[in-house]
Design a protein around this motif. Structure first.
Motif, PDB file in Angstrom:
ATOM      1  N   GLU A  15       7.364  -0.553   7.326  1.00 11.19           N
ATOM      2  CA  GLU A  15       6.906   0.662   6.670  1.00 11.19           C
ATOM      3  C   GLU A  15       8.084   1.583   6.398  1.00 11.19           C
ATOM      4  O   GLU A  15       9.070   1.582   7.138  1.00 11.19           O
ATOM      5  CB  GLU A  15       5.896   1.412   7.542  1.00 11.19           C
ATOM      6  CG  GLU A  15       4.552   0.749   7.688  1.00 11.19           C
ATOM      7  CD  GLU A  15       3.580   1.623   8.458  1.00 11.19           C
ATOM      8  OE1 GLU A  15       2.367   1.392   8.323  1.00 11.19           O
ATOM      9  OE2 GLU A  15       4.043   2.545   9.178  1.00 11.19           O
ATOM     10  N   ASP A  68      -0.096  15.463  -6.220  1.00 10.03           N
ATOM     11  CA  ASP A  68       0.849  15.104  -5.160  1.00 10.03           C
ATOM     12  C   ASP A  68       2.274  15.184  -5.713  1.00 10.03           C
ATOM     13  O   ASP A  68       2.774  14.219  -6.283  1.00 10.03           O
ATOM     14  CB  ASP A  68       0.568  13.706  -4.636  1.00 10.03           C
ATOM     15  CG  ASP A  68       1.393  13.371  -3.396  1.00 10.03           C
ATOM     16  OD1 ASP A  68       2.332  14.140  -3.095  1.00 10.03           O
ATOM     17  OD2 ASP A  68       1.103  12.360  -2.744  1.00 10.03           O
ATOM     18  N   THR A  89       4.630  10.505   2.681  1.00  9.16           N
ATOM     19  CA  THR A  89       4.078   9.308   2.051  1.00  9.16           C
ATOM     20  C   THR A  89       4.607   8.078   2.774  1.00  9.16           C
ATOM     21  O   THR A  89       5.795   7.994   3.076  1.00  9.16           O
ATOM     22  CB  THR A  89       4.443   9.248   0.560  1.00  9.16           C
ATOM     23  OG1 THR A  89       3.966  10.437  -0.084  1.00  9.16           O
ATOM     24  CG2 THR A  89       3.814   8.043  -0.106  1.00  9.16           C
ATOM     25  N   THR A  90       3.727   7.120   3.016  1.00  7.98           N
ATOM     26  CA  THR A  90       4.099   5.899   3.719  1.00  7.98           C
ATOM     27  C   THR A  90       3.929   4.698   2.807  1.00  7.98           C
ATOM     28  O   THR A  90       2.870   4.517   2.193  1.00  7.98           O
ATOM     29  CB  THR A  90       3.234   5.701   4.979  1.00  7.98           C
ATOM     30  OG1 THR A  90       3.386   6.828   5.842  1.00  7.98           O
ATOM     31  CG2 THR A  90       3.649   4.440   5.725  1.00  7.98           C
ATOM     32  N   SER A  96       3.872   0.574   2.763  1.00  7.19           N
ATOM     33  CA  SER A  96       3.689  -0.557   3.664  1.00  7.19           C
ATOM     34  C   SER A  96       4.073  -1.847   2.955  1.00  7.19           C
ATOM     35  O   SER A  96       3.628  -2.099   1.831  1.00  7.19           O
ATOM     36  CB  SER A  96       2.236  -0.648   4.131  1.00  7.19           C
ATOM     37  OG  SER A  96       1.870   0.495   4.872  1.00  7.19           O
ATOM     38  N   ALA A 138       0.848  -1.199   0.000  1.00  9.04           N
ATOM     39  CA  ALA A 138       0.000   0.000   0.000  1.00  9.04           C
ATOM     40  C   ALA A 138       0.877   1.240   0.000  1.00  9.04           C
ATOM     41  O   ALA A 138       1.997   1.237   0.518  1.00  9.04           O
ATOM     42  CB  ALA A 138      -0.918   0.007   1.221  1.00  9.04           C
ATOM     43  N   VAL A 139       0.349   2.304  -0.599  1.00 13.56           N
ATOM     44  CA  VAL A 139       0.981   3.620  -0.582  1.00 13.56           C
ATOM     45  C   VAL A 139      -0.029   4.589   0.018  1.00 13.56           C
ATOM     46  O   VAL A 139      -1.100   4.821  -0.552  1.00 13.56           O
ATOM     47  CB  VAL A 139       1.383   4.079  -1.996  1.00 13.56           C
ATOM     48  CG1 VAL A 139       1.974   5.482  -1.950  1.00 13.56           C
ATOM     49  CG2 VAL A 139       2.383   3.110  -2.621  1.00 13.56           C
ATOM     50  N   ARG A 140       0.297   5.135   1.196  1.00 12.15           N
ATOM     51  CA  ARG A 140      -0.604   6.071   1.864  1.00 12.15           C
ATOM     52  C   ARG A 140      -0.050   7.478   1.715  1.00 12.15           C
ATOM     53  O   ARG A 140       1.056   7.786   2.173  1.00 12.15           O
ATOM     54  CB  ARG A 140      -0.757   5.710   3.344  1.00 12.15           C
ATOM     55  CG  ARG A 140      -1.344   4.339   3.582  1.00 12.15           C
ATOM     56  CD  ARG A 140      -1.880   4.201   5.013  1.00 12.15           C
ATOM     57  NE  ARG A 140      -0.879   4.491   6.020  1.00 12.15           N
ATOM     58  CZ  ARG A 140      -0.019   3.579   6.490  1.00 12.15           C
ATOM     59  NH1 ARG A 140      -0.035   2.342   6.014  1.00 12.15           N
ATOM     60  NH2 ARG A 140       0.851   3.906   7.427  1.00 12.15           N
ATOM     61  N   ARG A 141      -0.852   8.332   1.064  1.00 15.49           N
ATOM     62  CA  ARG A 141      -0.434   9.688   0.799  1.00 15.49           C
ATOM     63  C   ARG A 141      -0.841  10.601   1.926  1.00 15.49           C
ATOM     64  O   ARG A 141      -1.821  10.365   2.629  1.00 15.49           O
ATOM     65  CB  ARG A 141      -1.035  10.167  -0.519  1.00 15.49           C
ATOM     66  CG  ARG A 141      -0.570   9.383  -1.735  1.00 15.49           C
ATOM     67  CD  ARG A 141      -1.482   9.598  -2.916  1.00 15.49           C
ATOM     68  NE  ARG A 141      -1.653  11.016  -3.209  1.00 15.49           N
ATOM     69  CZ  ARG A 141      -2.651  11.506  -3.928  1.00 15.49           C
ATOM     70  NH1 ARG A 141      -3.598  10.712  -4.388  1.00 15.49           N
ATOM     71  NH2 ARG A 141      -2.725  12.799  -4.166  1.00 15.49           N
ATOM     72  N   GLY A 142      -0.071  11.656   2.112  1.00 19.36           N
ATOM     73  CA  GLY A 142      -0.349  12.648   3.145  1.00 19.36           C
ATOM     74  C   GLY A 142       0.735  13.693   3.108  1.00 19.36           C
ATOM     75  O   GLY A 142       1.374  13.923   2.071  1.00 19.36           O
ATOM     76  N   PRO A 179       0.830  -0.759  -6.246  1.00 23.62           N
ATOM     77  CA  PRO A 179       0.342   0.477  -5.620  1.00 23.62           C
ATOM     78  C   PRO A 179       1.184   1.682  -6.028  1.00 23.62           C
ATOM     79  O   PRO A 179       2.408   1.623  -6.037  1.00 23.62           O
ATOM     80  CB  PRO A 179       0.488   0.179  -4.124  1.00 23.62           C
ATOM     81  CG  PRO A 179       0.454  -1.302  -4.012  1.00 23.62           C
ATOM     82  CD  PRO A 179       1.122  -1.810  -5.249  1.00 23.62           C
TER      83      PRO A 179
END
Length: 447
Positions: free
Chosen positions: A222, A354, A214-215, A217, A207-211, A239
């Motif tokens: 992580e 982004d 960026t994280t 997993s 998974a790629v969590r944007r904010g 991802p």
């Protein structure tokens, strides 16, 4: 023998690298330890040695397209020049081709500067026409190159080298080379690691969590990063990968070491590989150890899977090349992943909305030079920004590629189409005889 190992297997990277375990913070995280990902990392550390750069790979270094190509380094990107002029205009068509020439020069400089031992053999590439339709398309391409003042030379039939005597003419592209892609990729990893790069293998990103940051997993940990570069090319379902990239598997093979008579007849293929004009058409290069690499075999949907079909088409192409190859057998075949887009152009740039999430892929079978050069550009954009970089205006710098329909019905249609192309491209023929419809040489898959 129908094996599943590319001839570069002897040069595979033997360094053992750990899985990602736990949580890690860095400046730039790169997904994919192929040519794009590793060239991005090396360029980043050359531009700013203080950066904390991490590469995370689902399998091992060079396990994807970067380690299963046929080692042809040459120019050309996107559609044929005659098509590019109509689609984008003369300025963009010329700039695009010159960008691809600069990509070749960049790889040559990279190999020499870092003293990478990868059997580099500088030379040219000869794209040949086996029927009148292909010959006419090549004449139009030569006219377009002349109008754009580009270094592409039309070679008339009586000027072809002896190994290409059965063809009707050709186009010669200068500033090309052949090399061992596994050695190049593995040693790029080593160059980066000596500068502080960390490479994690067997750590697929789930998974790629944007904010704000960026994280990424993985199964074991992580990575939190200011910038993330997704460089997975044919594995477009990963991802964070850009939309519109379709992965295929294209077959290639290699003979045993050729007998002396055949080596003498094909000696020119060491510095100038021979590529037949047309989609999925055969192409040939002679390795330093005297074996012949032949591409343009069967093609299958999807990037996964290394075993290739029986080498009948490749064997027929080898035997049609020269009478001295009548008794030469294919020693091993393999399937390498390539990434295709609807418009034949790569997709490179920032994720929409982004600027901290970047990507590069869709090399359309010309990834050896394009992939490395894309990595250098991504690194420069991260360190310096995009201001003043004219390459940021080229048509493949975009958030995604054109939409590609998906689903079971579409997959079945694509499978039938690929089978049709495979059958058509595999029929040897006499020059001037009927054959499959040719497409611009820029769409052949021979990375």
């Amino acid at each position: 023998m129908n094996g599943s190992r590319a001839p570069w297997a002897r040069g595979e990277d033997t360094v053992s690298r750990p899985r990602l375990l736990g949580r890690l913070r860095c400046d730039v995280a790169v997904v994919g330890a192929g040519l794009t990902g590793l060239s991005t990392a090396v360029e980043l550390l050359e531009r700013d040695p203080g950066l904390r750069v991490v590469v995370v790979e689902a399998d091992r270094v060079a396990s994807g397209a970067s380690g299963r190509g046929t080692g042809l380094l040459g120019p050309r990107i996107g559609p044929a020049l005659s098509v590019a002029r109509r689609r984008y205009g003369d300025d963009v068509a010329r700039a695009s081709h010159l960008w691809s020439v600069a990509a070749v020069r960049h790889v040559l400089d990279l190999v020499r500067r870092h003293e990478i031992a990868c059997d580099l053999t500088p030379g040219s590439q000869l794209v040949v026409a086996r029927d009148e339709k292909a010959a006419e398309e090549q004449r139009r391409e030569a006219d377009a190159a002349q109008a754009l003042a580009l270094p592409v030379a039309l070679v008339e039939r009586d000027e072809l080298p002896p190994v290409a005597a059965r063809y009707l003419g050709g186009l010669r592209y200068g500033e090309a080379a052949t090399l061992d892609p596994v050695a190049l990729t593995g040693q790029l990893a080593g160059v980066g690691e000596r500068r502080g790069l960390t490479v994690f293998e067997r750590s697929p990103v789930r998974a790629v969590r944007r904010g704000l940051l960026t994280t990424l997993s993985t199964d074991g940990g992580e990575i939190v990063a200011d910038h993330v570069v997704v460089a997975v090319n044919a594995f477009g379902a990963a991802p964070g990968a850009p939309a519109g990239v379709v992965g295929l598997r294209v077959q290639a093979g290699v003979t045993r070491e050729l007998p002396e008579e055949a080596l003498a007849a094909l000696a020119g293929l060491r510095a100038e590989p021979l590529i037949e004009h047309g989609e999925l058409s055969p192409y040939f290069r002679l390795m330093p150890d005297g074996r012949l690499v032949v591409g343009g075999g069967a093609v299958r949907r999807g990037p996964f899977g290394s075993r290739a079909p029986a080498p009948g088409r490749l064997r027929a192409a080898v035997r049609a090349l020269s009478p001295t190859l009548a008794d030469v057998e294919i020693e091993s075949t393999w399937a390498g992943p390539v990434a295709m887009t609807r418009d034949g152009l790569p997709v490179v740039g920032h994720h929409r909305g982004d600027p901290g999430l970047l990507h590069a892929g869709g090399c359309n079978g010309h990834g050896l030079a394009v992939a490395v050069y894309n990595g250098a550009h991504l690194a420069r954009w991260i360190v310096e920004g995009t201001g003043g970089d004219l390459s940021f205006c080229l048509p493949w710098v975009r958030p995604k590629a054109p939409w590609v329909p998906r689903g079971r019905l579409v997959d079945r249609v694509l499978d039938r189409y690929l089978a049709h192309l495979t059958a058509g491209a595999g029929r040897p023929q006499a020059p001037g005889g009927p054959g499959p419809a040719a497409v611009p040489a820029g769409r052949s898959s021979h990375a």
